[in-house]
Design a protein around this motif. Structure first.
Motif, PDB file in Angstrom:
ATOM      1  N   ASP A   1       6.947   4.082  -9.721  1.00  0.00           N
ATOM      2  CA  ASP A   1       6.520   3.808  -8.369  1.00  0.00           C
ATOM      3  C   ASP A   1       6.878   2.027  -8.115  1.00  0.00           C
ATOM      4  O   ASP A   1       7.446   1.550  -8.763  1.00  0.00           O
ATOM      5  CB  ASP A   1       5.107   3.805  -8.457  1.00  0.00           C
ATOM      6  CG  ASP A   1       4.317   3.172  -9.380  1.00  0.00           C
ATOM      7  OD1 ASP A   1       5.021   2.123 -10.093  1.00  0.00           O
ATOM      8  OD2 ASP A   1       3.196   3.542  -9.714  1.00  0.00           O
ATOM      9  N   LEU A   2       6.550   1.761  -6.767  1.00  0.00           N
ATOM     10  CA  LEU A   2       6.939   0.464  -6.407  1.00  0.00           C
ATOM     11  C   LEU A   2       6.486  -0.549  -7.235  1.00  0.00           C
ATOM     12  O   LEU A   2       7.256  -1.550  -7.608  1.00  0.00           O
ATOM     13  CB  LEU A   2       6.131   0.215  -5.108  1.00  0.00           C
ATOM     14  CG  LEU A   2       6.647  -1.086  -4.387  1.00  0.00           C
ATOM     15  CD1 LEU A   2       7.976  -1.132  -3.919  1.00  0.00           C
ATOM     16  CD2 LEU A   2       5.760  -1.238  -3.248  1.00  0.00           C
ATOM     17  N   THR A   3       5.363  -0.380  -8.012  1.00  0.00           N
ATOM     18  CA  THR A   3       4.731  -1.273  -8.982  1.00  0.00           C
ATOM     19  C   THR A   3       5.497  -1.460 -10.298  1.00  0.00           C
ATOM     20  O   THR A   3       6.334  -2.445 -10.836  1.00  0.00           O
ATOM     21  CB  THR A   3       3.398  -1.133  -9.331  1.00  0.00           C
ATOM     22  OG1 THR A   3       2.407  -1.376  -8.155  1.00  0.00           O
ATOM     23  CG2 THR A   3       2.971  -2.240 -10.466  1.00  0.00           C
ATOM     24  N   ASP A   4       6.170  -0.218 -10.986  1.00  0.00           N
ATOM     25  CA  ASP A   4       6.927  -0.365 -11.950  1.00  0.00           C
ATOM     26  C   ASP A   4       8.328  -0.881 -11.592  1.00  0.00           C
ATOM     27  O   ASP A   4       8.848  -1.599 -12.320  1.00  0.00           O
ATOM     28  CB  ASP A   4       7.078   1.316 -12.375  1.00  0.00           C
ATOM     29  CG  ASP A   4       5.831   1.911 -12.852  1.00  0.00           C
ATOM     30  OD1 ASP A   4       5.026   1.053 -13.522  1.00  0.00           O
ATOM     31  OD2 ASP A   4       5.678   3.132 -12.829  1.00  0.00           O
ATOM     32  N   LEU A   5       9.037  -0.315 -10.295  1.00  0.00           N
ATOM     33  CA  LEU A   5      10.121  -1.027  -9.889  1.00  0.00           C
ATOM     34  C   LEU A   5      10.303  -2.544 -10.042  1.00  0.00           C
ATOM     35  O   LEU A   5      11.040  -3.218 -10.477  1.00  0.00           O
ATOM     36  CB  LEU A   5      10.749  -0.510  -8.650  1.00  0.00           C
ATOM     37  CG  LEU A   5      10.914   1.064  -8.671  1.00  0.00           C
ATOM     38  CD1 LEU A   5      10.837   1.347  -7.195  1.00  0.00           C
ATOM     39  CD2 LEU A   5      12.279   1.153  -9.295  1.00  0.00           C
ATOM     40  N   ALA A   6       9.214  -3.066  -9.206  1.00  0.00           N
ATOM     41  CA  ALA A   6       8.838  -4.437  -9.323  1.00  0.00           C
ATOM     42  C   ALA A   6       8.907  -5.072 -10.559  1.00  0.00           C
ATOM     43  O   ALA A   6       9.469  -6.178 -10.749  1.00  0.00           O
ATOM     44  CB  ALA A   6       7.576  -5.060  -8.566  1.00  0.00           C
TER      45      ALA A   6
END
Length: 273
Positions: free
Chosen positions: A187-192
């Motif tokens: 998700d966005l948090t993991d990618l960041a």
């Protein structure tokens, strides 16, 4: 003996400084032709394989090429092609001259699905203009041809990324991560976290460079992977897997939501085939 059939051929005669684009064509190799012998040109040639696969020989070196393979050939470089797949190759060819590029070496690289999708959209626009020779049509063709060649230059790294380009302006670490197989599970948090950013910063970067949210970007990228597979005559199940879907029925509903038609209908109507 002619070795290909021209699906699209346009005499362009467009200039941008010292660069001159003379012609743009889409050729399909004839089914009975499996080898194109060594030949040379007095001009630069950009080759982009839209489908098919084979070995692109440049001098004494052989390069495996397939859908999305981009080849830049300088004037005077001997080159040949040998088919290794069952389907004849479909190839975009752009002929151009530019004295400033005279000392560059040949380039072979593979476009991403997003880059290839941008090229296909440009070709569809050129095809819609047709053979009209009125000034608006001539200007439109010239502008599209120059823009298309510029995008191929950027794909080689010869030009810096341009602001606003949805393909070229993503930071390289983010682009590699987004296009990796594991990206669909993050998700966005993991990618960041993977690239050392805050989620809010990554979200702003995506919107600034592509104009898309993470979900929109993924849908666009998945759709282009699925469409590439369908053009290569893969089954619907194989296209679903290529786009990252385990459930073929869910893929069918998703594809129709994205395009307005089923995958089978889209393949029959695809204008770039």
């Amino acid at each position: 003996m002619r070795s290909f059939r021209s699906i699209l051929w346009q005499r362009i005669a467009a200039r941008a400084g010292p660069l001159r684009v003379d012609a743009l064509a889409v050729h399909r190799h004839l089914p009975e032709i499996t080898t194109l012998g060594t030949h040379r040109h007095r001009f630069w040639q950009a080759l982009l394989y839209l489908s098919g696969r084979g070995i692109q020989e440049i001098g004494t070196a052989g390069h495996a090429v397939g859908t999305g393979s981009l080849v830049f050939l300088p004037p005077g470089h001997g080159h040949a092609f040998r088919r290794t797949g069952p389907q004849p190759a479909l190839c975009l060819v752009i002929e151009f001259t530019d004295p400033k590029l005279a000392r560059r070496d040949p380039v072979v690289r593979r476009l991403t699905a997003l880059e290839l999708g941008e090229v296909r959209r440009s070709l569809a626009r050129i095809a819609r203009i047709g053979d009209a020779d009125d000034p608006p049509a001539l200007l439109a063709r010239a502008g599209l041809a120059l823009t298309l060649l510029e995008s191929l230059f950027r794909a080689t790294g010869w030009f810096p990324s341009s602001p606003g380009s949805p393909v070229s302006t993503l930071p390289p670490p983010l682009r590699r991560l987004l296009e990796s197989p594991e990206s669909d599970r993050l998700d966005l948090t993991d990618l960041a976290r993977r690239i050392g950013q805050h989620a809010e910063t990554l979200s702003r970067t995506l919107r600034r460079t592509t104009g898309l949210t993470l979900g929109q970007w993924r849908n666009r990228y998945r759709l282009q992977r699925a469409q590439t597979a369908l053009r290569e005559k893969w089954t619907i199940g194989e296209a679903a897997a290529a786009a990252g879907f385990d459930d073929q029925n869910y893929f069918a509903r998703w594809f129709r939501a994205q395009t307005g038609v089923t995958a089978s209908v889209w393949r029959r109507r695809d204008p770039s085939r």
